[in-house]
Design a protein around this motif. Structure first.
Motif, PDB file in Angstrom:
ATOM      1  N   ILE A 213       0.842  -1.201   0.000  1.00  0.00           N
ATOM      2  CA  ILE A 213       0.000   0.000   0.000  1.00  0.00           C
ATOM      3  C   ILE A 213       0.877   1.251   0.000  1.00  0.00           C
ATOM      4  CG2 ILE A 213      -1.663   1.374   1.312  1.00  0.00           C
ATOM      5  CD1 ILE A 213      -3.101  -0.946   0.279  1.00  0.00           C
ATOM      6  N   TYR A 214       1.848   1.287   0.902  1.00  0.00           N
ATOM      7  CA  TYR A 214       2.698   2.474   1.011  1.00  0.00           C
ATOM      8  C   TYR A 214       4.019   2.055   1.614  1.00  0.00           C
ATOM      9  CZ  TYR A 214       3.054   7.547   0.857  1.00  0.00           C
ATOM     10  OH  TYR A 214       3.391   8.828   0.524  1.00  0.00           O
ATOM     11  N   ASP A 215       4.878   3.020   1.915  1.00  0.00           N
ATOM     12  CA  ASP A 215       6.230   2.734   2.395  1.00  0.00           C
ATOM     13  C   ASP A 215       6.318   1.574   3.386  1.00  0.00           C
ATOM     14  OD1 ASP A 215       6.895   4.843   0.889  1.00  0.00           O
ATOM     15  OD2 ASP A 215       7.358   6.220   2.527  1.00  0.00           O
TER      16      ASP A 215
ATOM     17  N   GLY B 233      -8.485   1.460  -3.627  1.00  0.00           N
ATOM     18  CA  GLY B 233      -8.927   2.605  -2.833  1.00  0.00           C
ATOM     19  C   GLY B 233      -7.896   2.968  -1.775  1.00  0.00           C
TER      20      GLY B 233
ATOM     21  N   VAL C 216      -4.608   2.342  -1.855  1.00  0.00           N
ATOM     22  CA  VAL C 216      -3.413   2.920  -2.485  1.00  0.00           C
ATOM     23  C   VAL C 216      -3.672   4.385  -2.828  1.00  0.00           C
ATOM     24  CG1 VAL C 216      -1.921   2.848  -4.519  1.00  0.00           C
ATOM     25  CG2 VAL C 216      -2.556   0.723  -3.383  1.00  0.00           C
ATOM     26  N   ARG C 217      -4.861   4.660  -3.364  1.00  0.00           N
ATOM     27  CA  ARG C 217      -5.189   6.048  -3.713  1.00  0.00           C
ATOM     28  C   ARG C 217      -5.249   6.920  -2.462  1.00  0.00           C
ATOM     29  NH1 ARG C 217      -9.886   4.479  -8.099  1.00  0.00           N
ATOM     30  NH2 ARG C 217      -8.483   4.153  -9.860  1.00  0.00           N
ATOM     31  N   TYR C 218      -5.860   6.391  -1.410  1.00  0.00           N
ATOM     32  CA  TYR C 218      -5.953   7.131  -0.151  1.00  0.00           C
ATOM     33  C   TYR C 218      -4.550   7.450   0.370  1.00  0.00           C
ATOM     34  CZ  TYR C 218      -6.175   7.542   4.946  1.00  0.00           C
ATOM     35  OH  TYR C 218      -5.979   7.946   6.237  1.00  0.00           O
TER      36      TYR C 218
ATOM     37  N   ASP D 190      -1.583   7.410  -1.218  1.00  0.00           N
ATOM     38  CA  ASP D 190      -0.782   8.284  -2.076  1.00  0.00           C
ATOM     39  C   ASP D 190      -1.264   9.730  -2.006  1.00  0.00           C
ATOM     40  OD1 ASP D 190       0.966   6.366  -2.846  1.00  0.00           O
ATOM     41  OD2 ASP D 190       0.063   5.947  -4.782  1.00  0.00           O
ATOM     42  N   LEU D 191      -2.576   9.909  -1.949  1.00  0.00           N
ATOM     43  CA  LEU D 191      -3.110  11.275  -1.871  1.00  0.00           C
ATOM     44  C   LEU D 191      -2.731  11.927  -0.546  1.00  0.00           C
ATOM     45  CD1 LEU D 191      -4.784  13.557  -3.031  1.00  0.00           C
ATOM     46  CD2 LEU D 191      -6.824  12.484  -2.100  1.00  0.00           C
TER      47      LEU D 191
ATOM     48  N   GLY E 264      -0.179  11.098   1.410  1.00  0.00           N
ATOM     49  CA  GLY E 264       1.267  11.334   1.432  1.00  0.00           C
ATOM     50  C   GLY E 264       1.652  12.532   0.588  1.00  0.00           C
ATOM     51  N   TYR E 265       0.896  12.764  -0.492  1.00  0.00           N
ATOM     52  CA  TYR E 265       1.179  13.906  -1.364  1.00  0.00           C
ATOM     53  C   TYR E 265       0.727  15.215  -0.721  1.00  0.00           C
ATOM     54  CZ  TYR E 265       1.301  16.899  -5.478  1.00  0.00           C
ATOM     55  OH  TYR E 265       1.566  17.911  -6.337  1.00  0.00           O
ATOM     56  N   SER E 266      -0.434  15.187  -0.066  1.00  0.00           N
ATOM     57  CA  SER E 266      -0.953  16.421   0.532  1.00  0.00           C
ATOM     58  C   SER E 266      -0.203  16.800   1.805  1.00  0.00           C
ATOM     59  CB  SER E 266      -2.429  16.284   0.904  1.00  0.00           C
ATOM     60  OG  SER E 266      -3.121  15.570  -0.046  1.00  0.00           O
ATOM     61  N   TYR E 267       0.198  15.782   2.592  1.00  0.00           N
ATOM     62  CA  TYR E 267       0.926  16.073   3.828  1.00  0.00           C
ATOM     63  C   TYR E 267       2.373  15.649   3.652  1.00  0.00           C
ATOM     64  CZ  TYR E 267      -3.782  16.617   5.671  1.00  0.00           C
ATOM     65  OH  TYR E 267      -5.070  17.010   5.870  1.00  0.00           O
TER      66      TYR E 267
ATOM     67  N   ARG F 134       5.070  11.874   3.592  1.00  0.00           N
ATOM     68  CA  ARG F 134       5.059  10.401   3.567  1.00  0.00           C
ATOM     69  C   ARG F 134       4.913   9.824   4.982  1.00  0.00           C
ATOM     70  NH1 ARG F 134       6.394   8.664  -1.744  1.00  0.00           N
ATOM     71  NH2 ARG F 134       6.203   6.532  -1.066  1.00  0.00           N
TER      72      ARG F 134
END
Lengths: 250, 281
Positions: A56-58, A77, A79-81, A83-84, A86-89, A91
Motif C-alpha cells: 500500500i505504502y512505504d 482505494g 493505495v489512492r488514499y 498516495d493522496l 502522502g502527497y498532501s501532507y 510520507r
C-alpha cells in the motif's frame, strides 16, 4: 399490494454477517506473522497475477481473503488514499491506523446499508515500525470491526484452527525462515485432524515488510529461488540481495 | 441515528472506481485543485520566482549520468546556493529540472508518485517510453504558466531494463520530447556552454567514473560563462549533484566523491583555466 415480511434488525444483521462469513470461509487462508526484522505475509495462492498480498505504502501492506473483485477494489482505494495523503501532507503521515479506520468506515457503511450486499472480505492492514514494539497489525471484518492484533493473525477458511496452532508456537524474534516455516505448517494443517498437506513454493504467495530494507519502501515479495531456499530452512537466504530476488522473477 | 451513507469516514466513490492506474487521472477527477496544471495566473501578469539553471546528462557503458549545479537565481540575485535539481524518479530513472524551482519540485513529486502509483496498482513497472510520455503530459499541462514566465524544462534519464542501456530524453516547454542519441544532453541557461564542453570531451565507452567527471567538467564550463550557473563552491563545500543510474539502480554520489572530482578539476584549471584540450585534428 403485498406487505413485506417484518424482519427484526437483529435478524437482518445476523443474516448479513452469516452471508459474509460463509463467503470468506470458502477461500484459502492468509497468515500474517511478526518476525525479528518485520512482518511476513504468507498466502496460499497459485496465481501469479491475482495477488492476495500487496503493497500500500512505504511501511504498509495489505492482505485479504474473500471475493477478489471486492478486496481488489478496496486495495486500489487504499493505495489512492495513501498516495493522496502522502502527497498532501508528508510520507510520514500515512499510517496503518488511519487506513484501517477508513476501511472500517467503508466496510461498516456497506454492511449496514440496505441497498448494498455486504462485502465478503476480511482484510489485514499491517505497518512495520522502527522496532518490533512499533509493529502494528489490524484485522478488519466485513461488518467494519477493527481488531488490533499482535504477533500472529489468520484470516480465511480455517482461521480458528490455524490461529490457535500459530498462537501456541509463535514467539518474538523468529528468523524469517523460522517464521515462514511456522506459517506454512499452519496453512498445511488439516482442520479435521488428518495428516497435513505439502505446500510447494509454487502454491505460496509470500511477501515481507522488512524494517532493515535500505529503501524507503519496505515491502518486498519473496519469489522463486529465494522462497525455496527459505522454505528449506536456509536462514541466510533472508539477507539475499534485491538483484537476486528480482532476477528470479524474470 | 442515521446511517452514514455519504459523508465522513467512508472512502468516496472516486477512490473505489476501477479503471485508471494513473494518480494524475485520479487527482483530476477527485481533487483537481491539487494539479499544478489547473492553476492560472491573471492575464498579462508575470511572476518573478527562483529559477534553477543547468542540468547535464551523458550515457556511458552500462548506464547514464545525470547531474546538476546547485544555484537558483531570481533576476540578478542568487536566490539559493544549495538547491537540489536532480531527483530519482523511480528505481531506474531520474529527472533533472531547469526552470521555475517551485513548480519543478512539485512536478517531480507528482511524477515520482505517478510512477510509484502505477507500479503499486498494476503490479508492474511502466516501460521507459511510458515514463517519458507521462512526463510529457505533465509539462504540456503547464504550458499556460510557461507562457507567463514560469517554465519547467526537464531532462529525463535512466537505465532501460528492456534494452539494457542508458537513455536520455529532453523536453521543451510545450512537452515536445526527443531522445538524445548523441549520448549527451544539457538543459537550462548554461546548457549552451555545457553542451559545447561535452561535445569536445564525450566519447564512446566511458566508465561511470569518467562520465561523472565529464558531467562536472561540463558544469564547470557552464558556470564559467553563465552567471546563473553555480560552479563548485570550495569555500562553502557545495558541490554539484551527480547521480548514476545503472542496472543496479539509482545512486547519488556521496558528497565526498563529488568533492574529490570537483577539487581535482579545480586544481587542474589553475594550470589550464579553460580545462582539458581536445586535439585540433
Amino acid at each position: 399490494m403485498s406487505t413485506p415480511f417484518y424482519v427484526s434488525p437483529q435478524q437482518a444483521m445476523a443474516d448479513r454477517a452469516e452471508y459474509a462469513r460463509k463467503g470468506i470461509a470458502r477461500g484459502r487462508s492468509v497468515v500474517v506473522l511478526t518476525y525479528a526484522d518485520g512482518i511476513v505475509f504468507v498466502a496460499e495462492n497459485t496465481s501469479r497475477a491475482l495477488h492476495k498480498v500487496s503493497e500500500i505504502y512505504d511501511k504498509i501492506a495489505f492482505a485479504a481473503v474473500g471475493r477478489y473483485n471486492e478486496f481488489e477494489n478496496l486495495r486500489i482505494g487504499g493505495v489512492r488514499y495513501a498516495d493522496l495523503r502522502g502527497y498532501s501532507y508528508d510520507r510520514a503521515d500515512v499510517t496503518a491506523r488511519g487506513l484501517a479506520n477508513v476501511y472500517a468506515q467503508t466496510l461498516g457503511t456497506i454492511f449496514s446499508s440496505v441497498g448494498e450486499k455486504p462485502y465478503e472480505v476480511e482484510l489485514i492492514v499491517a505497518e512495520v515500525g522502527r522496532t518490533d514494539a512499533d509493529d502494528q497489525i489490524y484485522r478488519l471484518t466485513p461488518d467494519g470491526s477493527v481488531v488490533d492484533e499482535k504477533n500472529a493473525v489468520v484470516v480465511g477458511g480455517n482461521a480458528d484452527s490455524i490461529g490457535s496452532y500459530l498462537g501456541q508456537r509463535h514467539r518474538s524474534g523468529l528468523g524469517l525462515a523460522e517464521a515462514l516455516k511456522l506459517a506454512v505448517d499452519g496453512l498445511a494443517r488439516d482442520p479435521n485432524g488428518g495428516s497435513p498437506r505439502t505446500l510447494t513454493p509454487e502454491q505460496l504467495e509470500v511477501a515481507v515488510l522488512d524494517r532493515q530494507r535500505p529503501r524507503q519502501r519496505k515491502f518486498k515479495r519473496i519469489l522463486g529461488g529465494q522462497l525455496a531456499r527459505l522454505l528449506s530452512g536456509d536462514e541466510s537466504a533472508a539477507a539475499e540481495d534485491e538483484g537476486d530476488a528480482s532476477a528470479d522473477t524474470e | 441515528m442515521e446511517a452514514n451513507l455519504s459523508g465522513t469516514g467512508r472512502l468516496p466513490a472516486a477512490f473505489l472506481t476501477p479503471g485508471s492506474s494513473s494518480f494524475l487521472d485520479f487527482l483530476d477527477s477527485h481533487a483537481p485543485q491539487l494539479l499544478p496544471g489547473r492553476r492560472t495566473l491573471p492575464e498579462g501578469m508575470t511572476v518573478e520566482a527562483p529559477h534553477g539553471t543547468t542540468i547535464v546528462s551523458a550515457v556511458f557503458d552500462g548506464g547514464v549520468v545525470l547531474a546538476g549545479d546547485r544555484r537558483a537565481t531570481m533576476g540578478n540575485v542568487i536566490a539559493q546556493r544549495d538547491i537540489e535539481k536532480v531527483f530519482p524518479a523511480d528505481e531506474y530513472s531520474a529527472v533533472g529540472i531547469a526552470g521555475t524551482a517551485g513548480l519543478a519540485v512539485e512536478m517531480v513529486r507528482l511524477f515520482q508518485l505517478e510512477l510509484e502509483h502505477y507500479e503499486k496498482i498494476e503490479g508492474a513497472v511502466l516501460s521507459f517510453e511510458g515514463k517519458a510520455n507521462r512526463l510529457t503530459t505533465m509539462i504540456r499541462s503547464n504550458l499556460a504558466m510557461a507562457m507567463q514566465g514560469l517554465a519547467v524544462v526537464p531532462v529525463f534519464a535512466g537505465y532501460d531494463l528492456d534494452l539494457g542501456r542508458g537513455r536520455i530524453f529532453t523536453y521543451d516547454v510545450t512537452g515536445g520530447r526527443s531522445e538524445e542519441r548523441s549520448g549527451f544532453a544539457a538543459t537550462g541557461s548554461g546548457s549552451v556552454f555545457a553542451r559545447g564542453a561535452m561535445k569536445k570531451l564525450y566519447r564512446d565507452g566511458l566508465t561511470g567514473e569518467q562520465a561523472a567527471t565529464l558531467a562536472v567538467q561540463a558544469l564547470y564550463d557552464a558556470a564559467d560563462d553563465d552567471s546563473a550557473t553555480g560552479g563548485p563552491d570550495l569555500a562553502r563545500k557545495i558541490f554539484p549533484i551527480v547521480t548514476l543510474i545503472t542496472e543496479d539502480g539509482f545512486r547519488r554520489l556521496d558528497e565526498d566523491e563529488v568533492a574529490a572530482i570537483a577539487v581535482t578539476i579545480t586544481e587542474q584549471r589553475r594550470e589550464h583555466p579553460n580545462g582539458p584540450q581536445a586535439p585540433l585534428l
